[in-house]
Design an enzyme around this catalytic site. Structure first.
Site, PDB file in Angstrom:
ATOM      1  N   GLN A  27      -4.449  -3.920   9.947  1.00  0.00           N
ATOM      2  CA  GLN A  27      -3.059  -3.320  10.147  1.00  0.00           C
ATOM      3  C   GLN A  27      -2.116  -3.953   8.855  1.00  0.00           C
ATOM      4  O   GLN A  27      -2.783  -4.202   7.915  1.00  0.00           O
ATOM      5  CB  GLN A  27      -2.422  -3.947  11.559  1.00  0.00           C
ATOM      6  CG  GLN A  27      -3.157  -3.027  12.715  1.00  0.00           C
ATOM      7  CD  GLN A  27      -4.661  -3.533  13.144  1.00  0.00           C
ATOM      8  OE1 GLN A  27      -4.759  -4.669  13.430  1.00  0.00           O
ATOM      9  NE2 GLN A  27      -5.573  -2.614  13.222  1.00  0.00           N
ATOM     10  N   GLY A  64      -8.726   1.266   9.942  1.00  0.00           N
ATOM     11  CA  GLY A  64      -9.723   2.225   9.028  1.00  0.00           C
ATOM     12  C   GLY A  64      -9.792   1.809   7.937  1.00  0.00           C
ATOM     13  O   GLY A  64      -8.636   2.051   7.174  1.00  0.00           O
ATOM     14  N   ASP A 113      -2.634   0.292   6.132  1.00  0.00           N
ATOM     15  CA  ASP A 113      -2.927   1.517   5.363  1.00  0.00           C
ATOM     16  C   ASP A 113      -2.649   1.136   4.094  1.00  0.00           C
ATOM     17  O   ASP A 113      -2.256   2.180   2.995  1.00  0.00           O
ATOM     18  CB  ASP A 113      -2.359   2.781   5.953  1.00  0.00           C
ATOM     19  CG  ASP A 113      -2.643   3.120   7.231  1.00  0.00           C
ATOM     20  OD1 ASP A 113      -4.052   2.772   7.446  1.00  0.00           O
ATOM     21  OD2 ASP A 113      -1.883   3.560   8.057  1.00  0.00           O
ATOM     22  N   LYS A 128      -6.422  -2.104   1.908  1.00  0.00           N
ATOM     23  CA  LYS A 128      -7.055  -3.363   1.905  1.00  0.00           C
ATOM     24  C   LYS A 128      -8.359  -3.390   1.755  1.00  0.00           C
ATOM     25  O   LYS A 128      -9.054  -4.113   1.107  1.00  0.00           O
ATOM     26  CB  LYS A 128      -6.539  -4.204   3.293  1.00  0.00           C
ATOM     27  CG  LYS A 128      -5.100  -4.461   3.227  1.00  0.00           C
ATOM     28  CD  LYS A 128      -4.708  -5.062   4.677  1.00  0.00           C
ATOM     29  CE  LYS A 128      -4.989  -4.266   5.941  1.00  0.00           C
ATOM     30  NZ  LYS A 128      -4.052  -3.166   6.141  1.00  0.00           N
TER      31      LYS A 128
END
Ligand code: IMP
Length: 430
Positions: A225, A41, A14, A17
């Site tokens: 991640q 996500g 988070d 990226k």
């Protein structure tokens, strides 16, 4: 100029990226997702549209970019098809530009169920997974019983392999977790339906990438991640099940290390973590509330509130070493705009021996407390600033301090969610 760039997160994911991949893909021919699955996500804001991608590489929103989901990824075909359809609704047509490795392992419905029932059984000791079946799918890969994307091409073989693996899962789901069993015929029917949609995308992506390198095409490798969630180097067992550090690029694509020209570590100016596990700089006060709200720190995959904390310089140095980072990209600078004081953790202290550590491995983080340096805030709006010289003096000084702590330069700064809210300190393509 041809340049192959890896973009990966230095924290617990988070870091922002997706936006950086999208921004830098403007100058590249290929963008490759190389590990993880739809647990990621990646949120992009393009022409005022917010788009969240979980499995499709972020750079594909540029019409001339070719996207690859390589062998290191675990793929839920149903989620992939859903995402292709979602993009179509937003007028992004990617079908002829997206390729999937025939050697990538599949995430199937029983992986998701197993992930969820196991977490439930672990109770307070749960990992806090995203519940997307990532762990079980990677377990099958390592145990050499995965169904792989290439298996979709041969219906007979697929049916036999699927029946075996469904039997394997049903045994455990029914006897250990008292869960209903799966019918392999229903899963097979769905797989064959989805296969028709993605059939033309299935290729040998390793060969495709070797060819691209021979033809001097620029490639972006998109990490998911973050480094501290790496299965080997992260805060085990509170990690994801893939290598989110640099090695994941090499094994996850079949591209060798000499073909990686530049490794960019994306670092948020504060820390967040979603899920359980150690978090040395975690905050539990009004600053946590502020960062959560102003930074909109809610999971883009699960909607969970992210834990927040100050930037951790010890963790950052560890990530820089793990990944041989060339430079940093600092994100969410504008989130700090209203803070009078900003802290960065520069060392850990052992609470028993009082010994100070500036470099530690994140494998053992018990009994330590963070030592902070405090910097003055700028109390000015930086959102959307596009040139470094337009930043307030205190913000420039703060960035210089990060460079000093990190020992590598900050080459990019993100000042907002939009593709264009970006400061390119140095042109990465020269
Ligand atoms: P899993 O990857 O779903 O097995 O979850 C393992 C751990 O990684 C949990 O703490 C998750 O919250 C975390 N995690 C997985 N993917 C992401 C991500 O994209 N961003 C942040 N945390 C993640």
């Amino acid at each position: 100029m041809q340049k192959n760039i890896v973009i990966l997160g230095t924290q617990w994911g988070d870091e922002g990226k997706g936006k950086i991949v999208d921004y830098l893909s403007q100058n590249s021919s290929y963008v490759v997702r190389y590990h993880g699955g739809h647990n990621a996500g990646h949120t992009l804001v393009v022409e005022n549209k917010k788009i969240v991608l979980h499995i499709i590489p972020s750079g594909l929103l540029h019409p001339n970019v070719i996207g690859i989901i390589s062998n290191g990824v675990v793929i839920s075909i149903s989620e992939l098809v859903k995402e292709i359809e979602m993009l179509k609704k937003h007028n992004f047509f990617i079908k002829k530009r997206l390729f999937i490795s025939h050697s990538a392992s599949l995430i199937l419905p029983f992986h998701i169920t197993m992930d969820i029932v196991r977490e439930k059984k672990l109770g307070v000791n749960s990992i806090g997974t995203t519940g997307r079946g990532i762990g079980p799918a990677y377990e099958d890969k390592v145990a050499r019983r995965s169904l792989r994307v290439g298996d979709l091409k041969d219906e007979n073989k697929l049916s036999i392999k699927l029946k075996n693996i469904v039997d394997y899962y049903n045994n455990q789901l029914v006897s250990i977790y008292q869960h209903a069993s799966f019918n392999y015929k229903i899963i097979l029917k769905d797989l064959l339906k989805f296969k028709n949609i993605i059939n033309d995308m299935i290729v040998d992506t390793t060969m495709m990438l070797h060819k691209a390198i021979q033809n001097k095409k620029s490639i972006i490798f998109e990490g998911a991640q973050g480094s501290l969630l790496d299965i080997d180097h992260g805060t085990y067992p509170y990690v994801t099940s893939s290598n989110s550090t640099i090695g994941g690029v090499i094994t996850g694509t079949g591209v060798g290390p000499k073909n990686l020209d530049y490794i960019l570590g994306v670092t948020k100016v504060y820390s967040t973590r979603v899920g359980n596990g150690p978090f040395p700089t975690e905050l539990f006060n009004n600053i946590d509330e502020y960062l959560s709200k102003k930074g909109n720190e809610f999971g883009s995959t699960t909607g969970r509130k992210r834990r927040t904390g100050w930037l951790d310089g010890v963790a950052l140095r560890y990530s820089i070493q793990l990944n041989s980072l060339s430079a940093l990209c600092i994100t969410k600078l504008d989130v700090l705009d209203n803070l009078k004081e900003i802290k960065i953790c520069t060392a850990y202290q052992d609470i028993n021996t009082l010994e100070i550590y500036t470099n530690v491995s994140f494998v053992n983080l018990e009994n330590i407390k963070p030592i902070y340096e405090t910097y003055p805030g700028w109390m000015q709006n930086t959102s959307g600033i596009k040139k470094i010289e337009d930043l307030p003096k205190a913000a420039k000084n703060y960035i210089k301090s990060i460079e000093k702590i990190a020992g590598i330069p900050v080459d990019m700064i993100s000042t907002g969610p939009d593709r264009n809210d970006t400061i390119l300190v140095r042109n990465l393509f020269v």
